[in-house]
Design a protein around this motif. Structure first.
Motif, mmCIF file in Angstrom:
data_model
loop_
_atom_site.group_PDB
_atom_site.id
_atom_site.type_symbol
_atom_site.label_atom_id
_atom_site.label_comp_id
_atom_site.label_asym_id
_atom_site.label_seq_id
_atom_site.Cartn_x
_atom_site.Cartn_y
_atom_site.Cartn_z
ATOM 1 N N GLU A 563 8.782 0.487 4.037
ATOM 2 C CA GLU A 563 9.508 -0.786 4.160
ATOM 3 C C GLU A 563 9.835 -1.078 5.625
ATOM 4 O O GLU A 563 9.602 -2.186 6.127
ATOM 5 N N ASP A 569 9.869 -5.541 1.412
ATOM 6 C CA ASP A 569 11.001 -5.271 0.532
ATOM 7 C C ASP A 569 10.452 -4.666 -0.751
ATOM 8 O O ASP A 569 9.906 -5.363 -1.605
ATOM 9 N N SER A 571 12.399 -2.728 -2.740
ATOM 10 C CA SER A 571 13.604 -2.204 -3.378
ATOM 11 C C SER A 571 13.885 -2.810 -4.750
ATOM 12 O O SER A 571 14.736 -2.309 -5.481
#
Length: 591
Positions: A563, A569, A571
């Motif tokens: 990342e 991203d 996550s």
């Protein structure tokens, strides 16, 4: 999402609903997001209810917001033969693949070829699969739906493409050298070279084709795994960052000592390298290799290449052995070894005029010449203890063999036979020949003990300090590590193809996979091991949840590093297909 209008004949009204279209395994499906009721109920609320709700759908699509909730039926069952789990870790590999412009390389080649299938599409699938899920070409094709990219070709196309990959192997290696130099930089003036081999479980050797100019064949030879099966040998050139520069293959029955220089000269010519210092282990330290790399006399050495070789002490001449064992001249130093441990060792060096005999143009050793080299000797107590432990294990095995010769063969006695007097093996069966009294070779053990802990380096680079030469030579362990990665992590063996073109293409795929891994290591600062990277990216997968949404369940330090490095991203626990595709298309990613 769009507004769906359907007429209800029983009620004589128009039903309105928001509907989301999505794909599962290539098939378009629809799911009702929200039932709005009947059109007639909104006529007194809005001037144009259809236009009103179409605008809401349009705004939702433009924002691509995730819905607050996703309805999941606990009773819903999986359809037969479904595969809802997909990998997204390959997107990181795809970024490096794109930065190396491999797609553009194959696009340019394909314009000149009479093929309908996409060479780049096939090559990229084989790279992703070799990196994350190493297996056969057939298995890579059969499991291609585990990636979000679409691969539109047949299994026959995969095998046909292998011949084209082999045809353009040298050009691709040259192309990758230029791209690596641009992407992460490359010190091409120091080339680390080593050889490994791969055995094939087959009872016969390949027959040479009459008139063939190049005979890269499966032949019986000294196997690194001590197998009696035919082997193919692979020579690998690597830069000082541990990134592969080039590879070549040659027959299993050929000497690795005569195959290094042609590879070096080819790389120099193709890559436009003016001078190159070859760093290699002691097995490649021959008079011919040394003389050609260093020049014929002191006056023209600077116009030639150079070398840094390991030097066998036990196999050296008497004068060199005497110099090594003499205590005069040694200096004690402390430095970190390749494991990061700070160790004490002693060393000394000298400039030496060494007389060697070089082969003439007819291949016979007749030309005597003098080369001027720097010779360095080292003693490490840690290394001495290791050699002693290794020898004691071999001696213990030798004693067990002497007690029970029938329980051993040539293959199983590897490592200990050298310590046994009178041992010989049957050429047909490999069994130990009976009738001779076996005993421990005490003289050999005593001689080896003299040189425990000593090792030596010889080099043409006389102007460099001892530490600089030592640091250069330390880099050789990287190429040994690369071979371990190719054989272990990327499972080069077993080779599931048999023709020469296909075998060569297989090694090319393994080479490019290793190169991508090494470039990735450079970009992340080598903060994770190869195994950690591969396992993590293979684990970064998701399962289809509902509509166009996928559920992710894996996140670790490697993913966090990716990342940060690539500005992604990764996550989110749930991601829509549109966002996943943006990640896998590597857009707007700068390195």
């Amino acid at each position: 999402m769009y507004l769906k209008k359907s007429f209800n004949k029983k009620r004589n009204k128009t039903q309105l609903s928001f509907v989301q279209g999505y794909r599962i395994n290539g098939k378009v499906k629809h799911k009702v997001i929200q039932n709005l009721g009947y059109l007639e109920d909104y006529l007194d609320k809005y001037e144009d209810p259809i236009a009103y709700f179409q605008q809401i759908a349009k705004e939702w699509n433009a924002s691509r917001d995730m819905p607050g909730t996703i309805e999941v039926s606990l009773s819903e069952k999986l359809p037969d033969h479904c595969s809802n789990r997909k990998n997204l870790g390959y997107a990181i590999i795809k970024i490096i693949y794109a930065k190396l412009c491999i797609r553009e390389f194959f696009q340019n080649k394909q314009r000149q070829l009479p093929v309908e299938y996409n060479l780049n599409s096939i090559f990229s699938l084989l790279i992703y699969n070799r990196f994350l899920f190493p297996s056969s070409k057939k298995n890579a094709f059969e499991t291609k739906d585990r990636f979000f990219d679409r691969f539109d070709f047949s299994l026959d196309d995969v095998y046909r493409a292998l011949s084209y990959f082999n045809r353009h192997s040298l050009e691709l290696q040259k192309h990758l050298h230029a791209r690596v130099s641009s992407l992460v930089g490359r010190d091409a003036q120091k080339a680390y070279y080593d050889v490994t081999n791969y055995y094939f479980e087959m009872p016969y050797e390949d027959e040479d084709s009459p008139g063939a100019e190049r005979k890269v064949k499966r032949k019986k030879g000294p196997s690194k795994e001590h197998s009696k099966d035919p082997i193919i040998q692979m020579g690998l050139l690597m830069d000082s960052n541990g990134i592969p520069m080039a590879f070549h293959t040659f027959s299993g029955n050929e000497s690795e000592k005569i195959n290094m220089l042609p590879a070096v000269h080819r790389v120099k010519k193709d890559y436009g390298i003016g001078r190159i210092i070859v760093v290699a282990d002691r097995g490649l330290n021959t008079s011919d290799n040394t003389s050609i790399l260093s020049g014929t006399n002191a006056s023209d050495e600077k116009n030639n290449d150079g070398y840094v070789y390991g030097q066998s002490i036990r196999g050296a001449d008497a004068e060199f052995k005497k110099w090594v064992l003499e205590p005069d001249g040694y200096i004690t130093t402390k430095e970190k070894d390749k494991d990061g441990e700070r160790v004490s060792f002693k060393h000394k060096s000298r400039l030496y005029a060494k007389e060697i005999t070089k082969k003439d143009s007819n291949g016979t050793r007749r030309l005597k010449m003098t080369i001027y080299q720097k010779q360095m000797a080292y003693y490490s107590e840690k290394y001495a203890k290791k050699q002693k432990r290794d020898r004691e294990k071999a001696i213990a095995k030798a004693k067990a063999l002497i007690k029970n010769p029938a329980g051993y063969t040539k293959a199983t006695s590897y490592g200990c036979a050298a310590y046994i007097n009178n041992i010989s093996f049957s050429k047909d069966t490999g069994e130990i020949v009976e009738g001779k009294a076996l005993s421990i070779n005490e003289e050999k053990i005593a001689e080896e003990e003299l040189y425990d802990g000593y090792y030596a380096i010889v080099t043409s680079e006389k102007e460099l300090s001892d530490k600089e030469i030592r640091d250069i030579y330390k880099g050789l362990w990287e190429i040994e590590e690369s071979f371990k990665i190719i054989k272990g992590e990327f499972k080069t063996r077993p080779v599931f193809v048999s023709t020469e073109d296909h075998i060569e293409a297989h090694f090319l795929i393994c080479f490019v996979t290793l190169l991508i891994m090494r470039v990735l290591e450079q970009l992340i600062g080598k903060c994770h091991s190869v195994r950690q990277i591969r396992n993590s990216l293979a684990s970064y997968s998701c399962s289809h949840l509902d509509q166009n949404y996928y559920l992710f369940d894996y996140r670790d330090d490697v993913i966090l590093t990716m990342e940060k490095t690539f500005g992604l991203d990764l996550s989110k626990k749930i991601m829509p297909l549109s966002e996943i595709k943006r990640i896998s298309m590597y857009k707007d990613i700068k390195i």
